[in-house]
Design an enzyme around this catalytic site. Structure first.
Site, mmCIF file in Angstrom:
data_model
loop_
_atom_site.group_PDB
_atom_site.id
_atom_site.type_symbol
_atom_site.label_atom_id
_atom_site.label_comp_id
_atom_site.label_asym_id
_atom_site.label_seq_id
_atom_site.Cartn_x
_atom_site.Cartn_y
_atom_site.Cartn_z
ATOM 1 N N LYS A 216 1.880 -12.910 -11.001
ATOM 2 C CA LYS A 216 1.420 -11.589 -11.433
ATOM 3 C C LYS A 216 1.673 -11.472 -12.929
ATOM 4 O O LYS A 216 2.546 -12.157 -13.476
ATOM 5 C CB LYS A 216 2.244 -10.510 -10.713
ATOM 6 C CG LYS A 216 1.604 -9.150 -10.687
ATOM 7 C CD LYS A 216 0.647 -9.004 -9.516
ATOM 8 C CE LYS A 216 -0.089 -7.686 -9.580
ATOM 9 N NZ LYS A 216 -1.005 -7.503 -8.457
ATOM 10 N N GLY B 58 -10.159 7.649 2.913
ATOM 11 C CA GLY B 58 -10.629 7.040 1.667
ATOM 12 C C GLY B 58 -11.867 6.204 1.898
ATOM 13 O O GLY B 58 -11.804 5.126 2.504
ATOM 14 N N GLY C 145 -13.984 4.718 -0.423
ATOM 15 C CA GLY C 145 -14.417 4.127 -1.691
ATOM 16 C C GLY C 145 -15.115 2.815 -1.399
ATOM 17 O O GLY C 145 -15.837 2.678 -0.398
ATOM 18 N N VAL D 197 -14.051 -0.189 -0.363
ATOM 19 C CA VAL D 197 -13.726 -0.869 0.899
ATOM 20 C C VAL D 197 -14.005 0.045 2.090
ATOM 21 O O VAL D 197 -14.633 -0.375 3.066
ATOM 22 C CB VAL D 197 -12.244 -1.323 0.917
ATOM 23 C CG1 VAL D 197 -11.929 -2.015 2.229
ATOM 24 C CG2 VAL D 197 -11.934 -2.245 -0.251
HETATM 25 P P1 NAD Z 1 -11.646 2.876 -4.398
HETATM 26 O O1 NAD Z 1 -10.999 3.468 -5.580
HETATM 27 O O2 NAD Z 1 -13.052 2.383 -4.479
HETATM 28 O O3 NAD Z 1 -11.590 3.909 -3.160
HETATM 29 C C1 NAD Z 1 -10.501 4.720 -2.876
HETATM 30 C C2 NAD Z 1 -11.066 6.016 -2.279
HETATM 31 O O4 NAD Z 1 -9.984 6.801 -1.793
HETATM 32 C C3 NAD Z 1 -11.825 6.870 -3.295
HETATM 33 O O5 NAD Z 1 -13.078 7.249 -2.765
HETATM 34 C C4 NAD Z 1 -10.897 8.076 -3.500
HETATM 35 O O6 NAD Z 1 -11.618 9.277 -3.771
HETATM 36 C C5 NAD Z 1 -10.212 8.150 -2.148
HETATM 37 N N1 NAD Z 1 -8.922 8.839 -2.129
HETATM 38 C C6 NAD Z 1 -7.940 8.835 -3.057
HETATM 39 N N2 NAD Z 1 -6.893 9.573 -2.619
HETATM 40 C C7 NAD Z 1 -7.213 10.031 -1.396
HETATM 41 C C8 NAD Z 1 -6.537 10.821 -0.436
HETATM 42 N N3 NAD Z 1 -5.315 11.287 -0.644
HETATM 43 N N4 NAD Z 1 -7.183 11.104 0.712
HETATM 44 C C9 NAD Z 1 -8.426 10.646 0.964
HETATM 45 N N5 NAD Z 1 -9.119 9.884 0.086
HETATM 46 C C10 NAD Z 1 -8.513 9.572 -1.076
HETATM 47 O O7 NAD Z 1 -10.669 1.698 -3.930
HETATM 48 P P2 NAD Z 1 -11.018 0.458 -2.996
HETATM 49 O O8 NAD Z 1 -11.374 -0.695 -3.843
HETATM 50 O O9 NAD Z 1 -11.919 0.889 -1.900
HETATM 51 O O10 NAD Z 1 -9.587 0.141 -2.395
HETATM 52 C C11 NAD Z 1 -8.992 0.988 -1.426
HETATM 53 C C12 NAD Z 1 -7.537 0.548 -1.196
HETATM 54 O O11 NAD Z 1 -7.519 -0.802 -0.748
HETATM 55 C C13 NAD Z 1 -6.655 0.587 -2.432
HETATM 56 O O12 NAD Z 1 -5.342 0.920 -2.036
HETATM 57 C C14 NAD Z 1 -6.680 -0.846 -2.922
HETATM 58 O O13 NAD Z 1 -5.523 -1.164 -3.659
HETATM 59 C C15 NAD Z 1 -6.708 -1.584 -1.613
HETATM 60 N N6 NAD Z 1 -7.299 -2.924 -1.712
HETATM 61 C C16 NAD Z 1 -8.559 -3.078 -2.188
HETATM 62 C C17 NAD Z 1 -9.108 -4.355 -2.274
HETATM 63 C C18 NAD Z 1 -10.510 -4.554 -2.768
HETATM 64 O O14 NAD Z 1 -11.050 -5.657 -2.614
HETATM 65 N N7 NAD Z 1 -11.147 -3.547 -3.355
HETATM 66 C C19 NAD Z 1 -8.357 -5.478 -1.862
HETATM 67 C C20 NAD Z 1 -7.072 -5.287 -1.346
HETATM 68 C C21 NAD Z 1 -6.553 -4.000 -1.285
#
Ligand code: NAD
Length: 353
Positions: free
Chosen positions: A79, A179, A181, A183
């Site tokens: 990291k 959430g 977003g 994923v």
């Molecule tokens: P993103 O930012 O695209 O989506 C997150 C969503 O959660 C957003 O739409 C946001 O409005 C919503 N949100 C935030 N706080 C909230 C709450 N309290 N209640 C309800 N909704 C809420 O992120 P992502 O890329 O979809 O990732 C989601 C999670 O998965 C994160 O914790 C990220 O660290 C983890 N993750 C993502 C990946 C990846 O490939 N993108 C890989 C491993 C882990």
């Protein structure tokens, strides 16, 4: 640039860089390369003190070793942290200096996007070093990891369905997603196709309403989603959502989602076990993205077909973790770490032969 080695027991290499010209203050930690080069994201954060940055990089790089071990990515754990405010301290000189710092590790550390950094930042870093992953597809890289993470969570859920409900499909099961977003949206689509009943929530309510309409899902408020009565709760927003204040309200039978660091503290994993809620450890079920990135470093370069084959293994990886949990009578969060240590020990022993 001045690079200072920090001696940290249990870590292969930890070094700090200071470069007054660009303003760079950064630390790279290579925790363990038993299974391959140490890959982990580059975090940019306004740490109050250098010790906080060191603490974070050590904790996060060790976490990457475990995640990659159970995910069988063929990578080790590393990291990097950049001390600074991602909203005001970013500039080309800074990321180019960071690229030179990464280059000084000669490939032992491979970087990726993380909190506070973006793909365009990585493209700048790439001008100084080739040890950068997760760049756009046009650059010969593996592209956006989110759909791969969603696929992995979906397949991992099938192991959860079998373990907790004795069924192999989502059909008829009620999944609540916190959430939607990158994923969460892909995951909701996969679950809807498989016939699950969905409840979705997002702080961006308009987004939740639009997706609900598309998929025929129900919507609930972001405040209420943790307490929805459902079969599986899927945290796909921020970390630390499972804590002393949310656990008493949970009315799910299993938790399986993409968010990182879902448990505020390890004892919250024990609390889930006491409530008979099956927890799919976050770093096992959300490994699809890193598995995909890891395929960039296979001989012959990135091939999506190979990546999908490896992501499909998340189902078995979780089954193995559940088996360790039962064998040792421990929570699945503890079992995941034990499984990682077993895989690392097996490889170390095989290398010594
Ligand atoms: P993103 O930012 O695209 O989506 C997150 C969503 O959660 C957003 O739409 C946001 O409005 C919503 N949100 C935030 N706080 C909230 C709450 N309290 N209640 C309800 N909704 C809420 O992120 P992502 O890329 O979809 O990732 C989601 C999670 O998965 C994160 O914790 C990220 O660290 C983890 N993750 C993502 C990946 C990846 O490939 N993108 C890989 C491993 C882990």
């Amino acid at each position: 640039m001045r690079i200072t080695e920090l001696s940290v027991p249990g870590y292969e290499r930890v070094a700090k860089a200071e470069d007054p010209e660009s303003g760079l203050r950064a630390i790279i930690a290579v925790h363990d390369r038993t299974l391959g080069p140490a890959l982990g994201g580059m975090r940019m954060w306004p740490y109050a003190k250098e010790e906080d940055a060191v603490f974070d990089v050590l904790r996060l790089s060790r976490g990457m070793t475990y995640k990659s071990a159970v995910g069988r990515t063929g990578l080790g754990g590393g990291k990097s942290v950049l001390m600074g405010d991602s909203k005001k301290d970013k500039c080309e000189r800074l990321f180019r200096a960071m690229g030179r710092f990464i280059e000084a590790f000669g490939g032992a550390y491979i970087t990726a996007e993380d909190v506070g950094t973006t793909v365009p930042d990585l493209v700048t870093v790439r001008q100084e070093t080739r040890w950068v992953s997760g760049l756009p597809r046009e650059m010969g890289s593996s592209g956006n990891p989110s759909p791969y993470t969603a696929r992995g969570v979906y397949l991992g859920m099938r192991a959860v369905f079998e373990e907790r409900f004795g069924v192999s499909s989502a059909k008829g099961l009620h999944v609540a997603i916190q959430g939607i977003g990158s994923v969460g949206t892909s995951l909701a689509q996969l679950l809807a196709q498989a016939g699950a009943k969905l409840t979705i929530a997002d702080v961006n309510e308009a987004r939740a309403q639009a997706l609900a309409k598309e998929l025929g899902a129900a919507v609930c408020s972001a405040d209420a989603v943790m307490g929805v009565e459902c079969d599986v709760l899927s945290p796909c927003a921020l970390g630390a959502g499972i804590n002393d204040s949310t656990i008493p309200a949970l009315r799910c039978k299993a938790i399986a989602g993409a968010a990182n660091n879902q448990l505020l503290e390890p004892r919250h994993g024990d609390a889930l076990r006491a409530k008979n809620i099956l927890y799919a450890p976050d770093y096992v079920i959300n490994a699809g993205g890193i598995i995909n990135v890891g395929c960039e470093f296979l001989p012959g370069g990135y091939k999506e077909e190979e990546s999908l084959k490896r992501i499909d293994r998340i189902y078995e990886n979780l089954k193995e973790v559940f088996a360790v949990s039962k064998r040792d009578g421990v929570g699945t969060h503890v079992a995941a770490d034990r499984r990682a240590e077993e895989i690392l020990d097996e490889t170390r022993r095989a290398k010594r032969k």
